[in-house]
Design an enzyme around this catalytic site. Sequence first.
Site, mmCIF file in Angstrom:
data_model
loop_
_atom_site.group_PDB
_atom_site.id
_atom_site.type_symbol
_atom_site.label_atom_id
_atom_site.label_comp_id
_atom_site.label_asym_id
_atom_site.label_seq_id
_atom_site.Cartn_x
_atom_site.Cartn_y
_atom_site.Cartn_z
ATOM 1 N N SER A 57 0.794 -1.231 0.000
ATOM 2 C CA SER A 57 0.000 0.000 0.000
ATOM 3 C C SER A 57 0.825 1.279 0.000
ATOM 4 C CB SER A 57 -0.950 0.007 1.198
ATOM 5 O OG SER A 57 -2.012 -0.897 1.002
ATOM 6 N N LYS A 60 0.273 3.724 -2.757
ATOM 7 C CA LYS A 60 -0.814 4.699 -2.739
ATOM 8 C C LYS A 60 -0.301 6.131 -2.584
ATOM 9 C CE LYS A 60 -4.126 1.325 -1.059
ATOM 10 N NZ LYS A 60 -4.261 0.412 0.060
ATOM 11 N N SER A 122 -6.191 3.341 4.181
ATOM 12 C CA SER A 122 -5.495 2.496 3.198
ATOM 13 C C SER A 122 -6.475 1.716 2.330
ATOM 14 C CB SER A 122 -4.525 1.525 3.897
ATOM 15 O OG SER A 122 -3.583 1.004 2.992
ATOM 16 N N LYS A 233 2.738 6.487 4.920
ATOM 17 C CA LYS A 233 1.901 5.364 4.514
ATOM 18 C C LYS A 233 2.515 4.017 4.876
ATOM 19 C CE LYS A 233 -1.786 3.865 2.756
ATOM 20 N NZ LYS A 233 -1.625 2.808 3.771
#
Length: 391
Positions: A57, A60, A122, A233
């Site tokens: 993730s 992202k 997320s 993140k």
Amino acid sequence: MKRAILFASAAALTLSTAAPAKAPPFDTPARVAYLIDLSSGAVLLSKNADVRMPPASMAKMMTTNVAFELIKKGDLKTDKMCTVRPETWQKWHGPQAGSTMFLSPNEQVSVDELLKGIITLSGNDASVVLAECIAGTEEAFTNIMNENAKRLGLTNSHFGNSNGWPDEGRTYVTARDLATLARAEIENYPDLYKKYYSLTEYTHGQTLGSGAAITQANRNPLLGKVPGADGLKTGHTEEAGYGFTGSAEQNGRRLIMVVAGLDSYNGRIQESVRLMQWGFNAWQSKPLFKSGTNIGSAKVQMGSSSEVPLIAPRDLALTIPAGILSKTGAMKIRYQGPVKAPIAKGQHIADLVVVMPDGEQVMPLVAGEDVGQAGFFGRIWIGLKQLFGMA
């Protein structure tokens, strides 16, 4: 054709700096670890920083980077409503779809809500819905992601989807590239970064039975544990293990870290906090120049002026191990030049390079004034001077 890199140095560009024999020790079970200090450009820790890996993730961040750029340009409004296509919902809901924002088929959801769902929760579903809302299809959106990656200098990364879901190796990054991407988020979009990245929780969606609102916490392992933490993140898949790209700022000094390949959720928390604390505690910042200080000058090609002053765009500092005594070090101004006019005031056109025993610390320098193109007769005169070796 690329111009040669020029180095400008002068006796005035010397200072009393620390020159450590070696960096403070730090060991981590993470397969990948990287830590940089933005105030100096110093790399404080590098372990497998250029090894390709799946980002999970953490990919992202590039999805939000694309959105932030469009918002800054005025091409995307945060109140724009996006439709959750039933086909997208079908693919990205339920336990098999990983992290989710709990969107519903045909739901109308704003860009603002989707960004919170991507960054705080997320949400894999939120990433795809935003990608389709911006570019029509996720495939078209990934083309924009890769264009942005190239422009930002992510030389060893590629994105095959918008959320970092395993895709047989098409999506890959390096820790160094993730840190570069994080830096771009922080420096290019400070207001958007501040607005979205440090939310501790977000509420969206309802449970099936009672219809109760669903609140999920931000998985950022630094929030509430390291003073000044405000992004970025986490990522986790079976393929990638547990990873995190994070940042914190203390007393005007900002660090960016990346860890990856950890084998547990708690291990990610422990190593993220430990690495960031080490970065602030084991290293110290030595001020060099205040924001706006005139550091030197760069030669200008075909400009209304033959030189442009170079100034510090922010307070510049050197990063050295805590407790190290000082001694003389050398600095250089580096740029590709002469710099071609026109030049805008504040444009990044050179770097201040501090040469250390264990490497260079590189800080940006910007133009101190506008320099327009030389007029018609000015260009003739410049050409004649070059022809007869007068320039």
